[in-house]
Write a protein that holds these residues in place. Structure first.
Motif, PDB file in Angstrom:
ATOM      1  N   ILE A  81       0.978  -1.417   0.139  1.00  0.00           N
ATOM      2  CA  ILE A  81       0.100  -0.029   0.057  1.00  0.00           C
ATOM      3  C   ILE A  81       0.779   1.167   0.188  1.00  0.00           C
ATOM      4  O   ILE A  81       0.260   2.249   0.278  1.00  0.00           O
ATOM      5  CB  ILE A  81      -0.946   0.063   1.230  1.00  0.00           C
ATOM      6  CG1 ILE A  81      -0.296   0.033   2.505  1.00  0.00           C
ATOM      7  CG2 ILE A  81      -2.121  -0.829   0.971  1.00  0.00           C
ATOM      8  CD1 ILE A  81      -1.113   0.111   3.954  1.00  0.00           C
ATOM      9  N   ARG A  82       2.027   1.158  -0.316  1.00  0.00           N
ATOM     10  CA  ARG A  82       3.178   2.334  -0.388  1.00  0.00           C
ATOM     11  C   ARG A  82       2.540   3.388  -1.556  1.00  0.00           C
ATOM     12  O   ARG A  82       2.752   4.539  -1.156  1.00  0.00           O
ATOM     13  CB  ARG A  82       4.449   1.889  -0.396  1.00  0.00           C
ATOM     14  CG  ARG A  82       5.007   1.430   0.814  1.00  0.00           C
ATOM     15  CD  ARG A  82       6.481   0.914   0.495  1.00  0.00           C
ATOM     16  NE  ARG A  82       6.320  -0.220  -0.611  1.00  0.00           N
ATOM     17  CZ  ARG A  82       7.465  -0.708  -0.953  1.00  0.00           C
ATOM     18  NH1 ARG A  82       8.793  -0.476  -0.778  1.00  0.00           N
ATOM     19  NH2 ARG A  82       7.517  -1.645  -2.120  1.00  0.00           N
ATOM     20  N   HIS A  83       2.172   2.975  -2.373  1.00  0.00           N
ATOM     21  CA  HIS A  83       1.520   3.840  -3.514  1.00  0.00           C
ATOM     22  C   HIS A  83       0.240   4.440  -3.129  1.00  0.00           C
ATOM     23  O   HIS A  83       0.303   5.633  -3.488  1.00  0.00           O
ATOM     24  CB  HIS A  83       1.184   2.868  -4.739  1.00  0.00           C
ATOM     25  CG  HIS A  83       1.071   3.981  -6.051  1.00  0.00           C
ATOM     26  ND1 HIS A  83       1.835   5.050  -6.494  1.00  0.00           N
ATOM     27  CD2 HIS A  83      -0.163   3.802  -6.951  1.00  0.00           C
ATOM     28  CE1 HIS A  83       1.153   5.392  -7.599  1.00  0.00           C
ATOM     29  NE2 HIS A  83       0.032   4.885  -7.657  1.00  0.00           N
ATOM     30  N   VAL A  84      -0.374   3.874  -2.296  1.00  0.00           N
ATOM     31  CA  VAL A  84      -1.836   4.467  -1.934  1.00  0.00           C
ATOM     32  C   VAL A  84      -1.506   5.649  -0.989  1.00  0.00           C
ATOM     33  O   VAL A  84      -1.893   6.778  -1.023  1.00  0.00           O
ATOM     34  CB  VAL A  84      -2.634   3.497  -0.927  1.00  0.00           C
ATOM     35  CG1 VAL A  84      -3.642   4.282  -0.170  1.00  0.00           C
ATOM     36  CG2 VAL A  84      -3.434   2.443  -2.096  1.00  0.00           C
ATOM     37  N   ARG A  85      -0.301   5.329  -0.329  1.00  0.00           N
ATOM     38  CA  ARG A  85       0.108   6.462   0.876  1.00  0.00           C
ATOM     39  C   ARG A  85       0.851   7.686   0.144  1.00  0.00           C
ATOM     40  O   ARG A  85       0.589   8.914   0.528  1.00  0.00           O
ATOM     41  CB  ARG A  85       1.131   5.826   1.775  1.00  0.00           C
ATOM     42  CG  ARG A  85       0.475   4.730   2.888  1.00  0.00           C
ATOM     43  CD  ARG A  85       1.717   3.927   3.514  1.00  0.00           C
ATOM     44  NE  ARG A  85       0.966   3.195   4.529  1.00  0.00           N
ATOM     45  CZ  ARG A  85       1.784   2.050   5.104  1.00  0.00           C
ATOM     46  NH1 ARG A  85       2.887   1.928   4.520  1.00  0.00           N
ATOM     47  NH2 ARG A  85       1.159   1.280   5.868  1.00  0.00           N
ATOM     48  N   HIS A  86       1.526   7.311  -0.799  1.00  0.00           N
ATOM     49  CA  HIS A  86       2.100   8.417  -1.689  1.00  0.00           C
ATOM     50  C   HIS A  86       1.154   9.316  -2.429  1.00  0.00           C
ATOM     51  O   HIS A  86       1.150  10.577  -2.382  1.00  0.00           O
ATOM     52  CB  HIS A  86       3.079   7.687  -2.861  1.00  0.00           C
ATOM     53  CG  HIS A  86       3.669   8.796  -3.396  1.00  0.00           C
ATOM     54  ND1 HIS A  86       3.382   9.217  -4.932  1.00  0.00           N
ATOM     55  CD2 HIS A  86       4.653   9.756  -2.957  1.00  0.00           C
ATOM     56  CE1 HIS A  86       4.472  10.314  -5.092  1.00  0.00           C
ATOM     57  NE2 HIS A  86       5.382  10.247  -4.276  1.00  0.00           N
ATOM     58  N   GLN A  87       0.003   8.763  -2.850  1.00  0.00           N
ATOM     59  CA  GLN A  87      -1.121   9.444  -3.583  1.00  0.00           C
ATOM     60  C   GLN A  87      -1.848  10.026  -2.543  1.00  0.00           C
ATOM     61  O   GLN A  87      -2.068  11.487  -2.719  1.00  0.00           O
ATOM     62  CB  GLN A  87      -2.262   8.643  -4.289  1.00  0.00           C
ATOM     63  CG  GLN A  87      -1.777   7.802  -5.385  1.00  0.00           C
ATOM     64  CD  GLN A  87      -2.758   6.739  -5.779  1.00  0.00           C
ATOM     65  OE1 GLN A  87      -3.739   7.062  -6.403  1.00  0.00           O
ATOM     66  NE2 GLN A  87      -2.686   5.321  -5.335  1.00  0.00           N
ATOM     67  N   ILE A  88      -2.133   9.691  -1.365  1.00  0.00           N
ATOM     68  CA  ILE A  88      -2.778  10.484  -0.594  1.00  0.00           C
ATOM     69  C   ILE A  88      -1.852  11.539  -0.035  1.00  0.00           C
ATOM     70  O   ILE A  88      -2.353  12.816   0.109  1.00  0.00           O
ATOM     71  CB  ILE A  88      -3.147   9.609   0.712  1.00  0.00           C
ATOM     72  CG1 ILE A  88      -4.109   8.494   0.642  1.00  0.00           C
ATOM     73  CG2 ILE A  88      -3.533  10.731   2.094  1.00  0.00           C
ATOM     74  CD1 ILE A  88      -4.114   7.374   1.540  1.00  0.00           C
ATOM     75  N   GLY A  89      -0.774  11.408   0.342  1.00  0.00           N
ATOM     76  CA  GLY A  89       0.148  12.493   0.664  1.00  0.00           C
ATOM     77  C   GLY A  89       0.459  13.654  -0.477  1.00  0.00           C
ATOM     78  O   GLY A  89       0.231  14.838   0.085  1.00  0.00           O
ATOM     79  N   VAL A  90       0.448  13.474  -1.715  1.00  0.00           N
ATOM     80  CA  VAL A  90       0.655  14.280  -2.712  1.00  0.00           C
ATOM     81  C   VAL A  90      -0.883  15.215  -3.005  1.00  0.00           C
ATOM     82  O   VAL A  90      -0.720  16.260  -2.842  1.00  0.00           O
ATOM     83  CB  VAL A  90       1.112  13.581  -4.247  1.00  0.00           C
ATOM     84  CG1 VAL A  90       0.955  14.521  -5.198  1.00  0.00           C
ATOM     85  CG2 VAL A  90       2.568  13.050  -3.878  1.00  0.00           C
ATOM     86  N   LEU A  91      -1.790  14.411  -2.832  1.00  0.00           N
ATOM     87  CA  LEU A  91      -3.259  14.963  -3.128  1.00  0.00           C
ATOM     88  C   LEU A  91      -3.752  15.768  -1.888  1.00  0.00           C
ATOM     89  O   LEU A  91      -4.867  16.541  -2.150  1.00  0.00           O
ATOM     90  CB  LEU A  91      -4.200  14.003  -3.628  1.00  0.00           C
ATOM     91  CG  LEU A  91      -3.962  13.445  -4.926  1.00  0.00           C
ATOM     92  CD1 LEU A  91      -4.700  12.207  -5.470  1.00  0.00           C
ATOM     93  CD2 LEU A  91      -4.380  14.489  -6.143  1.00  0.00           C
ATOM     94  N   ALA A  92      -3.295  15.545  -0.608  1.00  0.00           N
ATOM     95  CA  ALA A  92      -3.781  16.089   0.513  1.00  0.00           C
ATOM     96  C   ALA A  92      -4.119  17.637   0.335  1.00  0.00           C
ATOM     97  O   ALA A  92      -5.010  18.046   1.021  1.00  0.00           O
ATOM     98  CB  ALA A  92      -3.012  15.497   1.845  1.00  0.00           C
ATOM     99  N   PRO A  93      -3.151  18.260  -0.062  1.00  0.00           N
ATOM    100  CA  PRO A  93      -3.334  19.817   0.170  1.00  0.00           C
ATOM    101  C   PRO A  93      -4.773  20.252  -0.774  1.00  0.00           C
ATOM    102  O   PRO A  93      -5.173  21.430  -0.766  1.00  0.00           O
ATOM    103  CB  PRO A  93      -1.939  20.388  -0.820  1.00  0.00           C
ATOM    104  CG  PRO A  93      -1.038  19.306  -0.537  1.00  0.00           C
ATOM    105  CD  PRO A  93      -1.641  18.000  -0.663  1.00  0.00           C
ATOM    106  N   VAL A  94      -5.188  19.467  -1.873  1.00  0.00           N
ATOM    107  CA  VAL A  94      -6.081  19.672  -2.501  1.00  0.00           C
ATOM    108  C   VAL A  94      -7.504  19.016  -2.436  1.00  0.00           C
ATOM    109  O   VAL A  94      -8.468  19.473  -2.825  1.00  0.00           O
ATOM    110  CB  VAL A  94      -5.896  19.905  -4.027  1.00  0.00           C
ATOM    111  CG1 VAL A  94      -4.832  20.978  -4.341  1.00  0.00           C
ATOM    112  CG2 VAL A  94      -5.587  18.483  -4.690  1.00  0.00           C
ATOM    113  N   ALA A  95      -7.317  17.782  -1.616  1.00  0.00           N
ATOM    114  CA  ALA A  95      -8.592  16.792  -1.492  1.00  0.00           C
ATOM    115  C   ALA A  95      -9.006  17.245  -0.345  1.00  0.00           C
ATOM    116  O   ALA A  95      -8.808  17.107   0.915  1.00  0.00           O
ATOM    117  CB  ALA A  95      -7.866  15.416  -1.617  1.00  0.00           C
TER     118      ALA A  95
END
Length: 254
Positions: free
Chosen positions: A17-31
Motif C-alpha cells: 500500500i505504499r503507492h496509496v500512501r504516496h497518492q494521499i500525501g501528494v493530493l492532501a493539499p487539494v483533496a
C-alpha cells in the motif's frame, strides 16, 4: 456553499500500500476527501474498506466504494461489519463494471444494498452510514433519492453537467464527475467501453500532442464547476497524473 474536491485514488493490485500512501500525501493539499474504488474496471484490488481505513490513519476523510457485482448478502453484511469495526462510515454503492474474470453474483442490487446498510445502521454498535449513489446524466430514479449524496457521471462538458443539475431537482449534495484524460489511447478505450461519454475530438488531439493538456483541461473544468455554484464539489479521477493535478489545482483553487 462549500466546494469539496473528492479525489479518487488508485488501490493496489499487489499486497503493497505504499503507492496509496504516496497518492494521499501528494493530493492532501487539494483533496477534501478520497474515494477508494472497489475492484474497479473488473480487476481485483486490495479491499476498499482496508484502503479507506489507511486514508483515515493518515488523517484523511475516506469514502469506500462497494459494488453489487461481487457480493451476495452475507458478503455484503461481512463488509459492513468490517467497515464498522474500522470506523469507515461513508460509502458509494455502485453496480460495478463487467469483470475481467468470473461473473456477477446477481443477488444484490444497489437498491438492496442501500436498504440493507440502513437496516444494519440501526443495530446496536453500528452508526448510521452515509451512502452515496452514482447517477447518469438522465432523470434520477426515485429510489436513488434516498441516498445521502450523488456522484454524477464523468463528463467533459460543463454545460451538459449544469443543464442536468438544473433539471435533476436533487435536494442533497451532488458531485460532478471530472476525469483527467491521460492519453489518446485512453480516450479511445473510454469511447469503446462507455457509450454515454462524449470526449471532444479537440481535447484528444491536444492530449496526443502534449500529455499536460489533459491535466490542464480537467483542472480548468474543476474551477469552472466551482465558479458555477451549481455543485457541492467534484469527484475527480486523476489516474496516473495525480502529481501534476495536485500542483496545478492548488494554484487554481487558491
Amino acid at each position: 456553499m462549500s466546494f469539496d474536491v473528492i479525489c479518487e485514488i488508485e488501490p493496489p493490485t499487489r499486497p503493497d500500500i505504499r503507492h496509496v500512501r504516496h497518492q494521499i500525501g501528494v493530493l492532501a493539499p487539494v483533496a477534501h476527501a478520497f474515494l477508494v474504488p472497489d475492484n474497479h474496471i473488473g480487476r481485483a484490488t486490495v479491499s476498499s474498506i482496508a484502503v479507506a481505513h489507511e486514508v483515515a490513519a493518515m488523517g484523511g476523510r475516506s469514502i469506500a466504494c462497494l459494488n453489487s457485482r461481487d457480493r451476495n448478502l452475507l458478503g455484503f453484511q461481512r463488509d459492513m461489519l468490517t467497515a464498522a469495526a474500522y470506523g469507515v462510515g461513508e460509502f458509494l454503492f455502485v453496480h460495478g463494471d463487467k469483470p475481467t474474470v468470473g461473473g456477477r453474483t446477481g443477488e444484490l442490487t444497489v437498491r438492496t444494498m442501500i436498504e440493507q446498510a440502513r437496516a444494519m445502521g440501526e443495530r446496536p454498535g453500528f452508526a448510521p452510514p452515509r451512502i452515496g449513489v452514482a447517477a447518469a446524466l438522465r432523470p434520477l430514479p426515485a429510489w436513488k433519492r434516498a441516498a445521502d449524496f450523488v456522484f454524477a457521471q464523468m463528463s467533459f462538458d460543463v454545460d451538459a453537467l449544469l443543464r442536468w443539475r438544473d433539471a435533476a431537482g436533487i435536494d442533497r449534495p451532488v458531485y460532478a464527475g471530472v476525469l483527467v484524460l491521460a492519453s489518446a489511447d485512453m480516450a479511445r478505450r473510454l469511447a469503446a467501453t462507455i457509450p454515454d461519454i462524449d470526449i471532444p475530438a479537440g481535447l484528444v488531439a491536444r492530449v496526443e500532442a502534449d500529455r499536460r493538456a489533459g491535466v490542464e483541461a480537467a483542472c480548468a473544468q474543476v474551477a469552472a464547476l466551482r465558479d458555477s455554484g451549481a455543485f457541492d464539489g467534484v469527484h475527480l479521477v486523476t489516474v496516473s497524473r495525480y502529481r501534476e493535478v495536485a500542483l496545478l489545482l492548488e494554484h487554481l483553487l487558491n
